[in-house]
Design a protein around this motif. Structure first.
Motif, PDB file in Angstrom:
ATOM      1  N   UNK A  74       0.837  -1.216   0.000  1.00 34.92           N
ATOM      2  CA  UNK A  74       0.000   0.000   0.000  1.00 34.92           C
ATOM      3  C   UNK A  74       0.868   1.262   0.000  1.00 34.92           C
ATOM      4  N   UNK A  75       1.983   1.198   0.707  1.00 35.03           N
ATOM      5  CA  UNK A  75       2.871   2.370   0.769  1.00 35.03           C
ATOM      6  C   UNK A  75       3.457   2.648  -0.621  1.00 35.03           C
ATOM      7  N   UNK A  76       3.837   1.575  -1.315  1.00 35.43           N
ATOM      8  CA  UNK A  76       4.377   1.766  -2.674  1.00 35.43           C
ATOM      9  C   UNK A  76       3.300   2.303  -3.622  1.00 35.43           C
ATOM     10  N   UNK A  77       2.042   1.914  -3.385  1.00 34.13           N
ATOM     11  CA  UNK A  77       0.961   2.408  -4.249  1.00 34.13           C
ATOM     12  C   UNK A  77       0.740   3.906  -4.028  1.00 34.13           C
ATOM     13  N   UNK A  78       0.801   4.334  -2.786  1.00 28.50           N
ATOM     14  CA  UNK A  78       0.651   5.776  -2.500  1.00 28.50           C
ATOM     15  C   UNK A  78       1.782   6.544  -3.197  1.00 28.50           C
ATOM     16  N   UNK A  79       2.967   6.003  -3.106  1.00 30.76           N
ATOM     17  CA  UNK A  79       4.123   6.634  -3.759  1.00 30.76           C
ATOM     18  C   UNK A  79       3.902   6.703  -5.274  1.00 30.76           C
ATOM     19  N   UNK A  80       3.372   5.610  -5.847  1.00 31.03           N
ATOM     20  CA  UNK A  80       3.119   5.569  -7.294  1.00 31.03           C
ATOM     21  C   UNK A  80       2.074   6.606  -7.684  1.00 31.03           C
ATOM     22  N   UNK A  81       1.031   6.741  -6.867  1.00 26.77           N
ATOM     23  CA  UNK A  81       0.000   7.745  -7.147  1.00 26.77           C
ATOM     24  C   UNK A  81       0.602   9.148  -7.185  1.00 26.77           C
ATOM     25  N   UNK A  99      -6.887   4.503 -12.696  1.00 25.54           N
ATOM     26  CA  UNK A  99      -7.251   3.327 -13.512  1.00 25.54           C
ATOM     27  C   UNK A  99      -6.488   2.090 -13.034  1.00 25.54           C
ATOM     28  N   UNK A 100      -5.172   2.143 -13.151  1.00 24.22           N
ATOM     29  CA  UNK A 100      -4.389   0.950 -12.786  1.00 24.22           C
ATOM     30  C   UNK A 100      -2.943   1.374 -12.517  1.00 24.22           C
ATOM     31  N   UNK A 101      -2.353   0.761 -11.501  1.00 22.95           N
ATOM     32  CA  UNK A 101      -0.934   1.014 -11.183  1.00 22.95           C
ATOM     33  C   UNK A 101      -0.166  -0.290 -11.252  1.00 22.95           C
ATOM     34  N   UNK A 102       0.902  -0.295 -12.028  1.00 24.65           N
ATOM     35  CA  UNK A 102       1.845  -1.414 -12.063  1.00 24.65           C
ATOM     36  C   UNK A 102       3.106  -0.945 -11.349  1.00 24.65           C
ATOM     37  N   UNK A 141       3.343  -5.222  -8.010  1.00 25.04           N
ATOM     38  CA  UNK A 141       2.007  -4.993  -7.459  1.00 25.04           C
ATOM     39  C   UNK A 141       1.155  -4.431  -8.590  1.00 25.04           C
ATOM     40  N   UNK A 142      -0.095  -4.879  -8.665  1.00 25.14           N
ATOM     41  CA  UNK A 142      -1.031  -4.325  -9.655  1.00 25.14           C
ATOM     42  C   UNK A 142      -2.294  -3.922  -8.900  1.00 25.14           C
ATOM     43  N   UNK A 143      -2.504  -2.625  -8.801  1.00 24.82           N
ATOM     44  CA  UNK A 143      -3.666  -2.099  -8.087  1.00 24.82           C
ATOM     45  C   UNK A 143      -4.636  -1.540  -9.132  1.00 24.82           C
ATOM     46  N   UNK A 246     -10.451  -0.453  -4.280  1.00 27.32           N
ATOM     47  CA  UNK A 246      -9.297  -0.846  -5.093  1.00 27.32           C
ATOM     48  C   UNK A 246      -9.181  -2.372  -5.083  1.00 27.32           C
ATOM     49  N   UNK A 247      -8.947  -2.973  -6.247  1.00 27.35           N
ATOM     50  CA  UNK A 247      -8.605  -4.393  -6.301  1.00 27.35           C
ATOM     51  C   UNK A 247      -7.085  -4.500  -6.272  1.00 27.35           C
ATOM     52  N   UNK A 248      -6.576  -5.216  -5.273  1.00 24.56           N
ATOM     53  CA  UNK A 248      -5.127  -5.245  -5.068  1.00 24.56           C
ATOM     54  C   UNK A 248      -4.578  -6.637  -5.378  1.00 24.56           C
ATOM     55  N   UNK A 249      -3.503  -6.679  -6.160  1.00 24.16           N
ATOM     56  CA  UNK A 249      -2.871  -7.972  -6.438  1.00 24.16           C
ATOM     57  C   UNK A 249      -1.353  -7.802  -6.432  1.00 24.16           C
ATOM     58  N   UNK A 250      -0.689  -8.899  -6.140  1.00 26.87           N
ATOM     59  CA  UNK A 250       0.776  -8.939  -6.270  1.00 26.87           C
ATOM     60  C   UNK A 250       1.070 -10.123  -7.191  1.00 26.87           C
TER      61      UNK A 250
END
Ligand SMILES: O=C(O)CCC(=O)C(=O)O
Length: 292
Positions: A74-81, A99-102, A141-143, A246-250
């Motif tokens: 989740x921390x990496x996703x916030x950073x990506x956003x 939309x989507x974060x890789x 991670x794919x959010x 959010x749909x979260x996957x690794x």
């Protein structure tokens, strides 16, 4: 380019005539069914993997194990956003704000993630499918975000980068329950045996195969704690996330030691192969069947 007509003939699927165009750099591929004994998977799971190209394995991880990883990702996703906010059109590659974060190569940045890719159950599956000598090949991670619901197109993982050998192992791990509504994987069963197919790039979504004759797919919903385990050659897509969350996957890809890749978009003649052994994120995880 040669063509190859095939049919998906499964009890529960409509017969679909397909026009399977091979990836232009593929030099031919033959699927070999796995021979036991298997250390982690049951015989019928491996048989199904050989027949359909994927299996769903529930309850691999405990809630605590998963929470540990989700908190980190989740921390990496916030950073990506934050990064996407700074990019033009709020896009970077196939990632797009809302939309989507890789978010790839997290093993190079997190001890928790580095430990997780060596989880004994994942390595048990990797040993059964790939054999005793396995490297991490890729992980991300794919959010999938609800603000701009969109599909992620039908593709094989080798459609992003052709490898030799072509068949590696993809473990799609939901960090929250994955359903058809929030974008769980949907997979075309049985097509993995035909090797890597031609893909075309669909802007801004990513690479796509079989767009002219879409095959039958089966949805693979899976609870948090399980995994969809599939061949790199299994065509799969995820549908739009039409929920409010959010749909979260690794996603973890494992490959046999010595795997090489042909890097770049597949135009012109095939380039020289590149060893996939970057020590930061393509390290050994199994040698002689033992975790390293
Ligand atoms: O998780 C997703 O929505 C798509 C991920 C995927 O298909 C992949 O990593 O190959």
């Amino acid at each position: 380019m040669s063509t190859n007509a095939a049919h998906v003939a499964k009890e529960n699927f409509v017969m679909v005539p397909l026009n399977l165009r091979p990836h232009p750099w593929s030099t031919g591929f033959e699927w070999s069914d796995h021979q036991g004994p298997f250390g982690f998977l049951k015989d019928d799971q491996v048989q199904r993997f050989d027949e359909e190209g994927f299996i769903v394995v529930e309850d691999l991880f405990t809630r605590e194990e998963l929470k540990h990883v989700v908190d980190e990702l989740d921390v990496f996703d916030v950073e990506m956003d934050r990064r996407l906010d700074r990019e033009s059109a709020r896009r970077a590659g196939i990632s797009e704000k809302g939309a989507i974060s890789f978010i790839p190569n997290l093993v190079a940045r997190s001890e928790i993630v580095r430990e997780f890719v060596r989880h004994s159950k994942l390595l048990g599956i990797a040993a059964d499918i790939l054999g005793p000598d396995v490297n991490l090949y890729w992980e991300q991670a794919v959010y999938k975000k609800p603000e701009k619901p969109r599909r992620f197109p039908l593709h094989q993982d080798t459609g992003y980068q052709l490898t030799d050998p072509e068949d590696f192992l993809s473990c799609w791990i939901p960090l929250n329950d994955a359903t058809v509504d929030n974008g769980c994987p949907q997979i075309a069963p049985g097509l993995h045996v035909y090797g890597t197919l031609a893909h075309t790039y669909v802007e801004p979504l990513g690479w796509e195969c079989l767009s002219e004759s879409p095959p039958e797919v089966v949805a693979a919903p899976v609870r948090a704690g399980g995994a969809v385990v599939f061949s790199s050659l299994a065509p799969h897509f995820t549908g739009p996330n039409t929920t409010d969350d959010i749909r979260k996957a690794y996603v973890i890809l494992y490959a046999r030691k010595g795997t090489v890749a042909y890097v770049g978009a597949p135009v012109g003649s095939r380039p020289e192969p590149v060893q996939q052994d970057n020590p930061d994120y393509q390290f050994a995880v199994l040698r002689g069947g033992r975790a390293v």
